[in-house]
Motif scaffolding. Structure first.
Motif, PDB file in Angstrom:
ATOM      1  N   CYS A  88     -43.373 -26.591  29.020  1.00 15.19           N
ATOM      2  CA  CYS A  88     -41.970 -26.031  28.134  1.00 15.19           C
ATOM      3  C   CYS A  88     -41.804 -24.672  28.070  1.00 15.19           C
ATOM      4  N   ARG A  89     -42.193 -23.594  28.519  1.00 15.21           N
ATOM      5  CA  ARG A  89     -41.700 -22.343  28.494  1.00 15.21           C
ATOM      6  C   ARG A  89     -40.951 -21.882  29.731  1.00 15.21           C
ATOM      7  N   ALA A  90     -42.171 -22.700  31.205  1.00 16.05           N
ATOM      8  CA  ALA A  90     -41.891 -22.560  32.084  1.00 16.05           C
ATOM      9  C   ALA A  90     -40.407 -22.729  32.479  1.00 16.05           C
ATOM     10  N   ILE A  91     -40.306 -24.298  32.011  1.00 14.95           N
ATOM     11  CA  ILE A  91     -38.409 -24.984  31.781  1.00 14.95           C
ATOM     12  C   ILE A  91     -37.751 -24.486  31.899  1.00 14.95           C
ATOM     13  N   LEU A  92     -37.960 -23.474  30.123  1.00 18.20           N
ATOM     14  CA  LEU A  92     -36.872 -22.755  29.632  1.00 18.20           C
ATOM     15  C   LEU A  92     -36.455 -21.710  29.782  1.00 18.20           C
ATOM     16  N   GLY A  93     -37.455 -20.425  30.547  1.00 18.63           N
ATOM     17  CA  GLY A  93     -38.217 -19.564  30.418  1.00 18.63           C
ATOM     18  C   GLY A  93     -37.552 -18.759  29.423  1.00 18.63           C
ATOM     19  N   ASP A  94     -37.922 -19.578  28.350  1.00 20.16           N
ATOM     20  CA  ASP A  94     -37.884 -18.906  27.582  1.00 20.16           C
ATOM     21  C   ASP A  94     -39.528 -18.923  26.482  1.00 20.16           C
ATOM     22  N   CYS A  95     -39.299 -17.336  26.140  1.00 21.00           N
ATOM     23  CA  CYS A  95     -41.205 -17.388  25.485  1.00 21.00           C
ATOM     24  C   CYS A  95     -41.432 -17.126  23.960  1.00 21.00           C
ATOM     25  N   GLY A  96     -40.007 -17.508  23.353  1.00 21.59           N
ATOM     26  CA  GLY A  96     -39.877 -17.222  21.801  1.00 21.59           C
ATOM     27  C   GLY A  96     -40.481 -18.818  21.046  1.00 21.59           C
ATOM     28  N   ASP A  97     -40.497 -18.604  19.533  1.00 17.98           N
ATOM     29  CA  ASP A  97     -41.244 -19.254  19.612  1.00 17.98           C
ATOM     30  C   ASP A  97     -41.259 -21.041  19.495  1.00 17.98           C
ATOM     31  N   VAL A  98     -42.734 -21.710  20.012  1.00 13.51           N
ATOM     32  CA  VAL A  98     -41.666 -22.818  20.095  1.00 13.51           C
ATOM     33  C   VAL A  98     -41.329 -24.199  19.614  1.00 13.51           C
ATOM     34  N   GLU A  99     -41.757 -23.849  18.071  1.00 12.80           N
ATOM     35  CA  GLU A  99     -40.849 -24.720  17.496  1.00 12.80           C
ATOM     36  C   GLU A  99     -39.051 -23.839  17.391  1.00 12.80           C
ATOM     37  N   GLU A 100     -38.994 -22.965  16.809  1.00 13.63           N
ATOM     38  CA  GLU A 100     -37.783 -22.886  17.650  1.00 13.63           C
ATOM     39  C   GLU A 100     -36.980 -23.398  18.928  1.00 13.63           C
ATOM     40  N   ILE A 101     -37.681 -23.659  19.568  1.00 15.67           N
ATOM     41  CA  ILE A 101     -37.050 -24.376  21.347  1.00 15.67           C
ATOM     42  C   ILE A 101     -36.986 -25.808  20.599  1.00 15.67           C
ATOM     43  N   LEU A 102     -37.977 -26.169  19.965  1.00 13.12           N
ATOM     44  CA  LEU A 102     -38.039 -27.617  19.914  1.00 13.12           C
ATOM     45  C   LEU A 102     -36.835 -28.207  19.264  1.00 13.12           C
ATOM     46  N   LYS A 103     -36.565 -27.174  17.518  1.00 13.77           N
ATOM     47  CA  LYS A 103     -35.383 -27.350  17.562  1.00 13.77           C
ATOM     48  C   LYS A 103     -33.847 -27.909  17.865  1.00 13.77           C
ATOM     49  N   ARG A 104     -34.026 -27.010  19.582  1.00 14.38           N
ATOM     50  CA  ARG A 104     -32.677 -26.450  19.570  1.00 14.38           C
ATOM     51  C   ARG A 104     -32.316 -27.366  20.693  1.00 14.38           C
ATOM     52  N   TYR A 105     -33.814 -28.738  20.871  1.00 13.46           N
ATOM     53  CA  TYR A 105     -33.693 -29.781  21.666  1.00 13.46           C
ATOM     54  C   TYR A 105     -33.702 -31.339  21.099  1.00 13.46           C
ATOM     55  N   PRO A 106     -33.309 -31.320  20.259  1.00 10.90           N
ATOM     56  CA  PRO A 106     -34.301 -32.589  19.127  1.00 10.90           C
ATOM     57  C   PRO A 106     -34.013 -33.740  19.858  1.00 10.90           C
ATOM     58  N   ASN A 107     -34.921 -34.723  19.953  1.00 16.25           N
ATOM     59  CA  ASN A 107     -35.349 -35.717  19.711  1.00 16.25           C
ATOM     60  C   ASN A 107     -35.761 -35.747  21.548  1.00 16.25           C
ATOM     61  N   LYS A 108     -35.077 -34.674  22.300  1.00 14.53           N
ATOM     62  CA  LYS A 108     -35.092 -34.495  23.701  1.00 14.53           C
ATOM     63  C   LYS A 108     -36.527 -33.799  24.236  1.00 14.53           C
ATOM     64  N   ILE A 109     -36.869 -32.975  23.775  1.00 15.85           N
ATOM     65  CA  ILE A 109     -38.539 -32.441  24.072  1.00 15.85           C
ATOM     66  C   ILE A 109     -39.374 -32.770  22.711  1.00 15.85           C
ATOM     67  N   ILE A 110     -40.946 -33.488  24.014  1.00 15.09           N
ATOM     68  CA  ILE A 110     -40.949 -34.586  23.047  1.00 15.09           C
ATOM     69  C   ILE A 110     -43.167 -33.585  23.915  1.00 15.09           C
ATOM     70  N   LEU A 111     -43.165 -32.826  22.954  1.00 12.93           N
ATOM     71  CA  LEU A 111     -44.646 -31.831  23.373  1.00 12.93           C
ATOM     72  C   LEU A 111     -45.470 -32.595  23.512  1.00 12.93           C
ATOM     73  N   SER A 112     -46.360 -32.501  24.369  1.00 11.62           N
ATOM     74  CA  SER A 112     -47.569 -32.359  24.525  1.00 11.62           C
ATOM     75  C   SER A 112     -48.489 -31.619  24.500  1.00 11.62           C
ATOM     76  N   GLU A 113     -49.279 -31.850  23.323  1.00  8.09           N
ATOM     77  CA  GLU A 113     -50.464 -30.703  22.752  1.00  8.09           C
ATOM     78  C   GLU A 113     -52.192 -31.042  23.144  1.00  8.09           C
ATOM     79  N   GLY A 114     -51.813 -32.526  24.191  1.00  7.27           N
ATOM     80  CA  GLY A 114     -53.586 -32.694  23.798  1.00  7.27           C
ATOM     81  C   GLY A 114     -54.352 -33.705  23.283  1.00  7.27           C
ATOM     82  N   SER A 115     -55.224 -32.861  23.063  1.00  6.49           N
ATOM     83  CA  SER A 115     -55.863 -33.579  21.920  1.00  6.49           C
ATOM     84  C   SER A 115     -55.316 -33.531  20.328  1.00  6.49           C
TER      85      SER A 115
END
Length: 297
Positions: free
Chosen positions: A187-214
């Motif tokens: 997620c950080r690599a494709i956007l070039g963004d090292c910010g807070d991951v929740e802020e990233i998800l907020k910018r892409y509602p219903n688009k970024i479906i973030l996988s968090e393993g287990s």
């Protein structure tokens, strides 16, 4: 339900299991060795087919024994390979996988996958335009991914882009795809963004479906953060879990399920997939998935 079209990579996985991962210059004694079909595109195609979808694979293999193995596997798994291009000047792609210490390390040699180009997409254009969902990854040339996303946008075909292996992506590509399914690093690599991951998800509602393993999957629905849990299982091999998620997520969307429920199907399938060896070895059927889906909460 219509057809799922996967435009992506096909390879053969050379899998070693070992009690420990060697450091630079070190030799260790491994435990087992397996040669199994893989490649992110092929894995996603097989996952979707096993979950009951009609699947068309668009890709390339070399004119070699590994290429024959890839095509034979598609036939066995019920994946249509009408648009699989045979390449004579490059070998079939391979992935060298070391499973050790509860995780995997992978070196991918793309080979013929680098020949999945615009010409091949043009040959498969009518199938792509008629698809219920198109699946893409980043083990083929980025130019091809952009070309397919553009074609799908014009034809109103939903696109899932699994951005792995991760690289910085053009903003217009991100805009054109319907769903992005990265893990946090990707997620950080494709956007070039090292910010807070929740802020990233907020910018892409219903688009970024973030996988968090287990932990399952997280996304922002426009109002709140939604977590869709994974199952608690005994892990044998995590290879292909993400591909299983993407393939089954695509099938559930093609069946018309709402986003959260489609993600739940993907999470359950990914959880079941890690209980057996090999990227494709543990991929479940839709019947097996439904037994564990519950009410989706």
């Amino acid at each position: 339900m219509g057809k799922i079209v996967v435009v992506g990579s096909s390879s053969i996985d050379l899998v070693v299991t070992s009690p420990k991962r060697p450091i630079a210059g070190e030799t260790v004694i491994g435990e087992t060795f397996h040669i199994v079909p893989g490649g992110k595109g092929a894995n996603q195609a097989v996952a979707a087919a096993r979950a009951g979808a009609r699947v068309e694979m668009v890709g390339a293999v070399g004119n070699d024994r590994f290429g024959d193995m890839v095509l034979d596997n598609f036939q066995k798994q019920g994946v249509s390979a009408t648009y699989m291009k045979p390449v004579t000047h490059k070998s079939t792609g391979i992935a060298h996988i070391v499973i050790a210490e509860g995780d995997n390390s992978i070196v991918v040699v793309p080979g013929a996958n680098s020949e999945v180009d615009r010409d091949l997409v043009d040959r498969a254009k009518e199938a792509i335009k008629a698809a219920s969902v198109v699946l893409l990854q980043l083990e083929i040339p980025l130019d091809t991914v952009i070309y397919v996303a553009d074609l799908c946008k014009k034809s109103n075909v939903p696109v899932i882009l699994n951005p792995a292996p991760a690289k910085l992506l053009p903003s217009d590509l991100i805009e054109k795809v319907t769903y992005l399914t990265p893990n946090e690093h990707e997620c950080r690599a494709i956007l070039g963004d090292c910010g807070d991951v929740e802020e990233i998800l907020k910018r892409y509602p219903n688009k970024i479906i973030l996988s968090e393993g287990s932990q399952g999957v997280r996304y922002f629905d426009g109002d709140r953060f939604v977590r869709v849990p994974a199952l608690s299982v005994d892990v044998v091999d995590t290879t292909g879990a993400g591909d299983t998620f993407n393939g089954v997520f695509a099938v559930a969307l093609a069946q018309g399920l709402p986003l959260k429920q489609a993600i739940r199907y993907g999470c359950v399938a990914a959880s079941l997939s890690v209980t057996k060896l090999g990227a494709q070895g543990g991929m479940p059927t839709m019947e097996e998935i439904r037994k564990h889906v519950g009410d989706g909460h």
